[in-house]
Motif scaffolding. Structure first.
Motif, PDB file in Angstrom:
ATOM      1  N   ASN A  92      -7.027 -85.028 -35.920  1.00  0.00           N
ATOM      2  CA  ASN A  92      -5.666 -84.997 -35.376  1.00  0.00           C
ATOM      3  C   ASN A  92      -4.625 -84.954 -36.496  1.00  0.00           C
ATOM      4  OD1 ASN A  92      -6.705 -87.249 -32.782  1.00  0.00           O
ATOM      5  ND2 ASN A  92      -6.302 -85.075 -32.566  1.00  0.00           N
ATOM      6  N   ALA A  93      -4.988 -85.483 -37.646  1.00  0.00           N
ATOM      7  CA  ALA A  93      -4.065 -85.459 -38.791  1.00  0.00           C
ATOM      8  C   ALA A  93      -4.833 -85.769 -40.075  1.00  0.00           C
ATOM      9  CB  ALA A  93      -2.947 -86.486 -38.595  1.00  0.00           C
ATOM     10  N   VAL A  94      -4.230 -85.339 -41.190  1.00  0.00           N
ATOM     11  CA  VAL A  94      -4.841 -85.527 -42.510  1.00  0.00           C
ATOM     12  C   VAL A  94      -3.775 -86.053 -43.473  1.00  0.00           C
ATOM     13  CG1 VAL A  94      -5.742 -84.257 -44.489  1.00  0.00           C
ATOM     14  CG2 VAL A  94      -6.510 -83.652 -42.198  1.00  0.00           C
ATOM     15  N   ALA A  95      -4.155 -86.993 -44.308  1.00  0.00           N
ATOM     16  CA  ALA A  95      -3.235 -87.493 -45.338  1.00  0.00           C
ATOM     17  C   ALA A  95      -3.445 -86.690 -46.613  1.00  0.00           C
ATOM     18  CB  ALA A  95      -3.502 -88.974 -45.591  1.00  0.00           C
ATOM     19  N   GLU A  96      -2.401 -85.985 -47.029  1.00  0.00           N
ATOM     20  CA  GLU A  96      -2.537 -85.083 -48.183  1.00  0.00           C
ATOM     21  C   GLU A  96      -2.785 -85.855 -49.485  1.00  0.00           C
ATOM     22  OE1 GLU A  96       0.767 -82.416 -48.603  1.00  0.00           O
ATOM     23  OE2 GLU A  96      -0.261 -81.197 -50.111  1.00  0.00           O
ATOM     24  N   ASP A  97      -2.228 -87.059 -49.602  1.00  0.00           N
ATOM     25  CA  ASP A  97      -2.349 -87.771 -50.883  1.00  0.00           C
ATOM     26  C   ASP A  97      -3.723 -88.396 -51.113  1.00  0.00           C
ATOM     27  OD1 ASP A  97      -2.005 -89.720 -48.933  1.00  0.00           O
ATOM     28  OD2 ASP A  97      -0.707 -90.988 -50.169  1.00  0.00           O
ATOM     29  N   THR A  98      -4.471 -88.661 -50.034  1.00  0.00           N
ATOM     30  CA  THR A  98      -5.774 -89.325 -50.204  1.00  0.00           C
ATOM     31  C   THR A  98      -6.935 -88.531 -49.622  1.00  0.00           C
ATOM     32  OG1 THR A  98      -5.505 -90.494 -48.094  1.00  0.00           O
ATOM     33  CG2 THR A  98      -4.736 -91.638 -50.089  1.00  0.00           C
ATOM     34  N   GLY A  99      -6.642 -87.537 -48.777  1.00  0.00           N
ATOM     35  CA  GLY A  99      -7.718 -86.804 -48.097  1.00  0.00           C
ATOM     36  C   GLY A  99      -8.346 -87.601 -46.968  1.00  0.00           C
ATOM     37  N   GLU A 100      -7.675 -88.641 -46.498  1.00  0.00           N
ATOM     38  CA  GLU A 100      -8.180 -89.373 -45.331  1.00  0.00           C
ATOM     39  C   GLU A 100      -7.808 -88.586 -44.067  1.00  0.00           C
ATOM     40  OE1 GLU A 100      -6.115 -92.822 -46.930  1.00  0.00           O
ATOM     41  OE2 GLU A 100      -7.841 -94.040 -46.292  1.00  0.00           O
ATOM     42  N   MET A 101      -8.656 -88.746 -43.040  1.00  0.00           N
ATOM     43  CA  MET A 101      -8.397 -88.057 -41.765  1.00  0.00           C
ATOM     44  C   MET A 101      -8.236 -89.102 -40.665  1.00  0.00           C
ATOM     45  SD  MET A 101     -11.161 -84.957 -41.933  1.00  0.00           S
ATOM     46  CE  MET A 101     -12.615 -85.967 -42.189  1.00  0.00           C
ATOM     47  N   VAL A 102      -7.529 -88.704 -39.605  1.00  0.00           N
ATOM     48  CA  VAL A 102      -7.276 -89.624 -38.485  1.00  0.00           C
ATOM     49  C   VAL A 102      -7.611 -88.925 -37.172  1.00  0.00           C
ATOM     50  CG1 VAL A 102      -5.550 -91.042 -37.281  1.00  0.00           C
ATOM     51  CG2 VAL A 102      -5.355 -90.680 -39.753  1.00  0.00           C
ATOM     52  N   ASN A 103      -8.325 -89.636 -36.318  1.00  0.00           N
ATOM     53  CA  ASN A 103      -8.531 -89.172 -34.946  1.00  0.00           C
ATOM     54  C   ASN A 103      -8.291 -90.322 -33.983  1.00  0.00           C
ATOM     55  OD1 ASN A 103      -9.126 -86.425 -34.663  1.00  0.00           O
ATOM     56  ND2 ASN A 103     -11.230 -86.712 -35.385  1.00  0.00           N
ATOM     57  N   ILE A 104      -7.564 -90.041 -32.924  1.00  0.00           N
ATOM     58  CA  ILE A 104      -7.418 -91.018 -31.844  1.00  0.00           C
ATOM     59  C   ILE A 104      -8.121 -90.452 -30.625  1.00  0.00           C
ATOM     60  CG2 ILE A 104      -5.785 -92.073 -30.218  1.00  0.00           C
ATOM     61  CD1 ILE A 104      -3.916 -92.615 -32.490  1.00  0.00           C
ATOM     62  N   ASP A 105      -8.868 -91.317 -29.940  1.00  0.00           N
ATOM     63  CA  ASP A 105      -9.682 -90.817 -28.832  1.00  0.00           C
ATOM     64  C   ASP A 105      -9.569 -91.753 -27.632  1.00  0.00           C
ATOM     65  OD1 ASP A 105     -11.389 -89.106 -27.538  1.00  0.00           O
ATOM     66  OD2 ASP A 105     -13.031 -89.317 -28.970  1.00  0.00           O
ATOM     67  N   SER A 106      -9.946 -91.207 -26.497  1.00  0.00           N
ATOM     68  CA  SER A 106      -9.872 -91.954 -25.243  1.00  0.00           C
ATOM     69  C   SER A 106     -11.289 -92.353 -24.791  1.00  0.00           C
ATOM     70  CB  SER A 106      -9.180 -91.088 -24.193  1.00  0.00           C
ATOM     71  OG  SER A 106      -9.187 -91.704 -22.953  1.00  0.00           O
ATOM     72  N   SER A 107     -12.090 -91.387 -24.359  1.00  0.00           N
ATOM     73  CA  SER A 107     -13.483 -91.696 -23.992  1.00  0.00           C
ATOM     74  C   SER A 107     -14.335 -91.944 -25.237  1.00  0.00           C
ATOM     75  CB  SER A 107     -14.097 -90.537 -23.206  1.00  0.00           C
ATOM     76  OG  SER A 107     -13.339 -90.271 -22.053  1.00  0.00           O
ATOM     77  N   LYS A 132       1.985 -86.164 -45.350  1.00  0.00           N
ATOM     78  CA  LYS A 132       2.005 -86.555 -46.767  1.00  0.00           C
ATOM     79  C   LYS A 132       1.103 -87.759 -47.092  1.00  0.00           C
ATOM     80  CE  LYS A 132       6.574 -88.894 -46.719  1.00  0.00           C
ATOM     81  NZ  LYS A 132       6.295 -90.236 -46.354  1.00  0.00           N
ATOM     82  N   ASP A 133       0.978 -88.690 -46.138  1.00  0.00           N
ATOM     83  CA  ASP A 133       0.150 -89.870 -46.418  1.00  0.00           C
ATOM     84  C   ASP A 133      -0.430 -90.417 -45.109  1.00  0.00           C
ATOM     85  OD1 ASP A 133       2.302 -91.113 -45.199  1.00  0.00           O
ATOM     86  OD2 ASP A 133       3.159 -91.840 -47.075  1.00  0.00           O
ATOM     87  N   LEU A 134      -1.182 -91.511 -45.219  1.00  0.00           N
ATOM     88  CA  LEU A 134      -1.893 -92.029 -44.046  1.00  0.00           C
ATOM     89  C   LEU A 134      -0.931 -92.532 -42.961  1.00  0.00           C
ATOM     90  CD1 LEU A 134      -4.625 -92.668 -42.770  1.00  0.00           C
ATOM     91  CD2 LEU A 134      -4.638 -94.819 -44.023  1.00  0.00           C
ATOM     92  N   ILE A 135       0.150 -93.182 -43.364  1.00  0.00           N
ATOM     93  CA  ILE A 135       1.116 -93.683 -42.373  1.00  0.00           C
ATOM     94  C   ILE A 135       1.705 -92.508 -41.582  1.00  0.00           C
ATOM     95  CG2 ILE A 135       3.382 -94.849 -42.092  1.00  0.00           C
ATOM     96  CD1 ILE A 135       1.231 -96.792 -42.957  1.00  0.00           C
ATOM     97  N   SER A 136       2.061 -91.447 -42.302  1.00  0.00           N
ATOM     98  CA  SER A 136       2.620 -90.264 -41.625  1.00  0.00           C
ATOM     99  C   SER A 136       1.569 -89.600 -40.738  1.00  0.00           C
ATOM    100  CB  SER A 136       3.120 -89.236 -42.636  1.00  0.00           C
ATOM    101  OG  SER A 136       3.971 -89.839 -43.560  1.00  0.00           O
ATOM    102  N   ALA A 137       0.317 -89.634 -41.178  1.00  0.00           N
ATOM    103  CA  ALA A 137      -0.758 -89.024 -40.375  1.00  0.00           C
ATOM    104  C   ALA A 137      -0.927 -89.800 -39.057  1.00  0.00           C
ATOM    105  CB  ALA A 137      -2.062 -89.008 -41.170  1.00  0.00           C
ATOM    106  N   ILE A 138      -0.929 -91.121 -39.139  1.00  0.00           N
ATOM    107  CA  ILE A 138      -1.066 -91.932 -37.912  1.00  0.00           C
ATOM    108  C   ILE A 138       0.154 -91.707 -37.022  1.00  0.00           C
ATOM    109  CG2 ILE A 138      -1.157 -94.302 -37.010  1.00  0.00           C
ATOM    110  CD1 ILE A 138      -2.780 -94.997 -39.587  1.00  0.00           C
ATOM    111  N   ASN A 139       1.314 -91.624 -37.653  1.00  0.00           N
ATOM    112  CA  ASN A 139       2.549 -91.353 -36.914  1.00  0.00           C
ATOM    113  C   ASN A 139       2.473 -90.008 -36.181  1.00  0.00           C
ATOM    114  OD1 ASN A 139       5.357 -91.829 -36.231  1.00  0.00           O
ATOM    115  ND2 ASN A 139       5.785 -90.159 -37.647  1.00  0.00           N
ATOM    116  N   ARG A 140       1.914 -89.021 -36.851  1.00  0.00           N
ATOM    117  CA  ARG A 140       1.758 -87.705 -36.200  1.00  0.00           C
ATOM    118  C   ARG A 140       0.910 -87.832 -34.941  1.00  0.00           C
ATOM    119  NH1 ARG A 140      -1.326 -82.953 -35.573  1.00  0.00           N
ATOM    120  NH2 ARG A 140       0.036 -81.161 -35.822  1.00  0.00           N
ATOM    121  N   VAL A 141      -0.163 -88.575 -35.042  1.00  0.00           N
ATOM    122  CA  VAL A 141      -1.079 -88.661 -33.890  1.00  0.00           C
ATOM    123  C   VAL A 141      -0.422 -89.428 -32.736  1.00  0.00           C
ATOM    124  CG1 VAL A 141      -3.390 -89.239 -33.127  1.00  0.00           C
ATOM    125  CG2 VAL A 141      -3.011 -88.658 -35.510  1.00  0.00           C
ATOM    126  N   ARG A 142       0.203 -90.560 -33.045  1.00  0.00           N
ATOM    127  CA  ARG A 142       0.765 -91.382 -31.969  1.00  0.00           C
ATOM    128  C   ARG A 142       2.036 -90.788 -31.361  1.00  0.00           C
ATOM    129  NH1 ARG A 142      -1.612 -96.595 -31.616  1.00  0.00           N
ATOM    130  NH2 ARG A 142      -0.251 -97.067 -29.854  1.00  0.00           N
TER     131      ARG A 142
END
Ligand code: SF4
Length: 201
Positions: A92-107, A132-142
């Protein structure tokens, strides 16, 4: 996006222990993905990115068996994804500065096989997912992805009207688990196909 910026992100992914392929175009990514799927049992999570890249018909021609959530969301099909030869999804989103990825799921039948079970996991990620970073990536998803997803299901969650998350507790809440992929899960061979075009939302 400038190629050098994308290559830098690919290096972060590699540092996080993911095999990473950078593609200039959807067509290039599609060819690679279909080659990986050849004669395999393939699961696909609910993913507009993957559907943007390749039709289910193309996947069907190439694979032994296809367990695609876009075709069949039955419980047996969901469970087959857990032990597929290849499981494909996006982030759902990627943090450019660390290469961490974020997914939010339901089931959570999308995130579960992304972590353990299939012989191989493939993430297909377009440049529109990069923050740009993990906080922004989580923000994108939510505050961007989840409201669009909730709207696509016609759920009455507050985000569908506010276009941002209010941390609801409705039974239709789609945000039930947030997975942050810091590094490749140890027992799961995982590739990232990074595409220099927009994919999904
Ligand atoms: S927690 Fe509720 S309001 Fe927030 S994004 Fe998820 S479904 Fe929408």
């Amino acid at each position: 996006m400038e190629k050098s910026r994308l290559e830098k992100l690919a290096e972060k992914f590699r540092f996080n222990d993911y095999e990473t392929i950078v593609c200039n175009s959807k067509q290039e990514a599609k060819n690679i993905l279909l080659e990986i799927c050849k004669n395999k049992n393939v699961g696909i999570g609910d993913s507009h990115s993957v559907e943007d890249l390749c039709s289910f018909e193309d996947f069907k021609k190439q694979t032994n068996n296809l367990y695609a959530m876009g075709i069949d969301k039955s419980m047996p099909n969901r469970k087959k994804c857990l032990t597929a030869d290849v499981f494909i999804l996006s982030a759902n989103a990627v943090a450019e500065d660390t290469g961490e990825m974020v997914n939010i799921d339901s089931s959570c039948n999308r995130v579960a096989p992304s972590l353990f079970g299939p012989s191989e996991v493939i993430f297909v990620i377009g440049v529109n997912k990069i923050e740009k970073d993990l906080i922004s990536a989580i923000n994108r998803v939510r505050n961007y992805v989840a409201p669009i997803n909730a709207k696509s299901h016609n759920y009455p969650t507050p985000c569908t009207k506010l276009n941002k998350c209010s941390n609801c507790s409705m039974k239709e809440r789609i945000c039930r688990a947030t997975v942050i992929y810091h590094k490749r899960p140890k027992k799961t061979p995982t590739k990232i196909i990074l595409v220099n075009e927009n994919l999904g939302w």
